[in-house]
Design a protein around this motif. Structure first.
Motif, short mmCIF file in Angstrom:
data_model
loop_
_atom_site.label_atom_id
_atom_site.label_comp_id
_atom_site.label_asym_id
_atom_site.label_seq_id
_atom_site.Cartn_x
_atom_site.Cartn_y
_atom_site.Cartn_z
N MET A 199 0.91 -1.22 0.07
CA MET A 199 0.08 0.07 -0.32
C MET A 199 0.85 1.21 -0.24
N VAL A 200 2.04 1.27 0.76
CA VAL A 200 2.79 2.32 0.89
C VAL A 200 3.44 2.59 -0.46
N ASP A 201 3.95 1.65 -1.16
CA ASP A 201 4.57 1.67 -2.31
C ASP A 201 3.70 1.93 -3.34
N GLU A 202 2.52 2.13 -3.41
CA GLU A 202 1.53 2.62 -4.43
C GLU A 202 1.10 3.89 -4.40
N PHE A 203 1.60 4.68 -3.28
CA PHE A 203 1.42 5.82 -2.94
C PHE A 203 2.52 6.62 -3.10
N SER A 204 2.62 7.49 -3.84
CA SER A 204 3.86 8.59 -4.02
C SER A 204 3.91 9.51 -2.73
N GLN A 205 4.18 9.03 -1.60
CA GLN A 205 4.14 9.91 -0.44
C GLN A 205 5.46 9.93 0.50
N ARG A 206 5.65 10.86 1.10
CA ARG A 206 6.60 10.78 1.96
C ARG A 206 6.55 9.44 3.07
N VAL A 207 7.84 9.08 3.11
CA VAL A 207 7.87 7.72 4.04
C VAL A 207 8.97 7.87 5.14
N ILE A 208 8.73 8.02 6.57
CA ILE A 208 9.36 7.99 7.63
C ILE A 208 9.96 6.63 8.06
N ALA A 209 11.06 6.12 8.15
CA ALA A 209 11.09 4.74 8.33
C ALA A 209 12.07 4.86 9.69
N ILE A 210 11.55 4.14 10.99
CA ILE A 210 12.59 3.89 12.12
C ILE A 210 12.84 2.41 12.19
N ASP A 211 13.93 2.09 12.82
CA ASP A 211 14.50 0.88 13.30
C ASP A 211 15.26 0.98 14.54
N GLY A 212 15.15 0.09 15.54
CA GLY A 212 15.90 0.29 16.41
C GLY A 212 16.06 1.50 17.30
N GLY A 213 14.82 2.24 17.05
CA GLY A 213 15.05 3.64 17.86
C GLY A 213 15.57 4.69 17.04
N HIS A 214 16.08 4.35 15.72
CA HIS A 214 16.86 5.15 15.01
C HIS A 214 15.94 5.84 13.70
N LEU A 215 15.95 6.83 13.24
CA LEU A 215 15.30 7.42 12.10
C LEU A 215 16.37 6.58 10.92
N SER A 217 15.29 6.25 7.46
CA SER A 217 15.20 6.67 6.08
C SER A 217 13.92 7.74 5.97
N ASP A 218 13.90 8.76 5.40
CA ASP A 218 13.04 9.82 5.32
C ASP A 218 13.07 10.36 3.83
N GLY A 219 12.12 10.02 3.06
CA GLY A 219 11.98 10.40 1.77
C GLY A 219 10.97 9.87 0.96
N MET A 220 10.83 10.02 -0.46
CA MET A 220 9.69 9.65 -1.30
C MET A 220 9.98 8.53 -2.05
N ASP A 221 11.06 7.44 -1.56
CA ASP A 221 11.42 6.42 -2.13
C ASP A 221 10.61 5.32 -1.78
N GLY A 222 9.39 5.06 -1.26
CA GLY A 222 8.66 3.93 -0.75
C GLY A 222 9.18 3.39 0.58
N TYR A 223 8.46 2.17 0.77
CA TYR A 223 8.72 1.46 2.08
C TYR A 223 10.06 0.97 2.13
N TYR A 224 10.77 1.27 3.27
CA TYR A 224 12.11 0.79 3.42
C TYR A 224 12.47 -0.57 3.48
N ASN A 225 13.30 -1.23 2.80
CA ASN A 225 13.35 -2.68 2.77
C ASN A 225 14.38 -3.34 3.61
N TYR A 226 13.77 -3.66 4.89
CA TYR A 226 14.75 -4.07 6.02
C TYR A 226 15.48 -5.39 5.67
N GLU A 227 14.94 -6.26 4.90
CA GLU A 227 15.77 -7.54 4.38
C GLU A 227 17.01 -7.17 3.77
N GLU A 228 17.08 -5.90 3.18
CA GLU A 228 18.36 -5.75 2.45
C GLU A 228 19.14 -4.92 3.16
N VAL A 229 19.04 -4.89 4.44
CA VAL A 229 20.16 -4.11 5.17
C VAL A 229 21.32 -5.08 5.46
#
Length: 229
Positions: A199-215, A217-229
């Motif tokens: 759903m997130v990737d279908e909408f061209s909107q800002r995505v703020i991603a947090i993990d482990g209490g850290h920011l 990713s923050d931008g218009m690039d869609g859902y952050y892919n955690y599996e690629e970390v």
């Protein structure tokens, strides 16, 4: 506007939920807040609503400094916010109209204003013909629309939706997000907390991603892919 500036939150049990979060959500913006379970999303939401206070850093919510706010001022902050919950939290014994009107009665709105505002909001969310029905007579998507109407009825400047599509099928989820986009286009700031990657990737909107209490990713690039970390 919502602004976090180097915000840390450590709970009494030693859990460090947020570690230096900084971002600004400006008036009229639409953004998704994403992250895995335990990433700090719930803590961030509680900080916005004043349910908890930060350990350090500053938080501005619609003109109120939440890190310094007095308890007696919290109701005024919360009137600028409309919260949409995943589990709807509707009152089963009340009709659709009564559920939405109840949110206005709580803040002391006069009956004349309630009679004018509630039908307008129900029409906005596509439920004008469901006003006399009860929650158990509605589909899941319709119940979520009632919850959105209730969040909107006091004309907040900001809507925060916590997993608003979590209990819905993909078609209903898309409808709800399109409704939230419509609400944003009318001038309301919207922040949606979600795990719905597609759903997130279908909408061209800002995505703020947090993990482990850290920011992370923050931008218009869609859902952050955690599996690629």
């Amino acid at each position: 506007m919502i602004q976090f500036n180097d915000v840390y939150k450590e709970y009494a049990n030693g859990i460090k939920a947020l570690k230096g979060i900084s971002f600004t959500l400006r008036d009229g913006e639409f953004a998704f807040l994403v992250g895995p379970s335990g990433s700090g999303k719930s803590t961030l939401m509680k900080l916005i609503t004043g349910e908890i206070s930060p350990s350090s850093g500053s938080i501005l919510v619609n003109g109120y400094m939440m890190d310094k706010i007095r308890m007696r001022k919290l109701p005024y902050v919360r009137r600028t916010l409309g919260i949409v919950f995943q589990d709807f939290r509707l009152i089963e014994k009340k009709t659709v109209y009564e559920n939405v009107a109840f949110a206005m009665r709580v803040v002391g709105a006069p009956n004349r204003e309630i009679r004018k505002r509630v039908p307008y909001v129900l029409d906005l969310v596509g439920l004008a013909d469901k006003a006399t029905m009860h929650p158990n007579e509605l589909s899941g998507g319709e119940q979520q629309r009632v919850a959105i109407a209730r969040a909107l009825v006091n004309n907040p400047s900001t809507i925060i939706a916590d997993e608003p599509t979590g209990n819905l099928d993909p078609a209903r989820s898309l409808e709800i997000l399109m409704l939230m986009q419509k609400i944003n286009e009318l001038g309301t700031t919207v922040l949606i907390v979600t795990h719905e990657k597609a759903m997130v990737d279908e909408f061209s909107q800002r995505v703020i991603a947090i993990d482990g209490g850290h920011l992370i990713s923050d931008g218009m690039d869609g859902y952050y892919n955690y599996e690629e970390v």
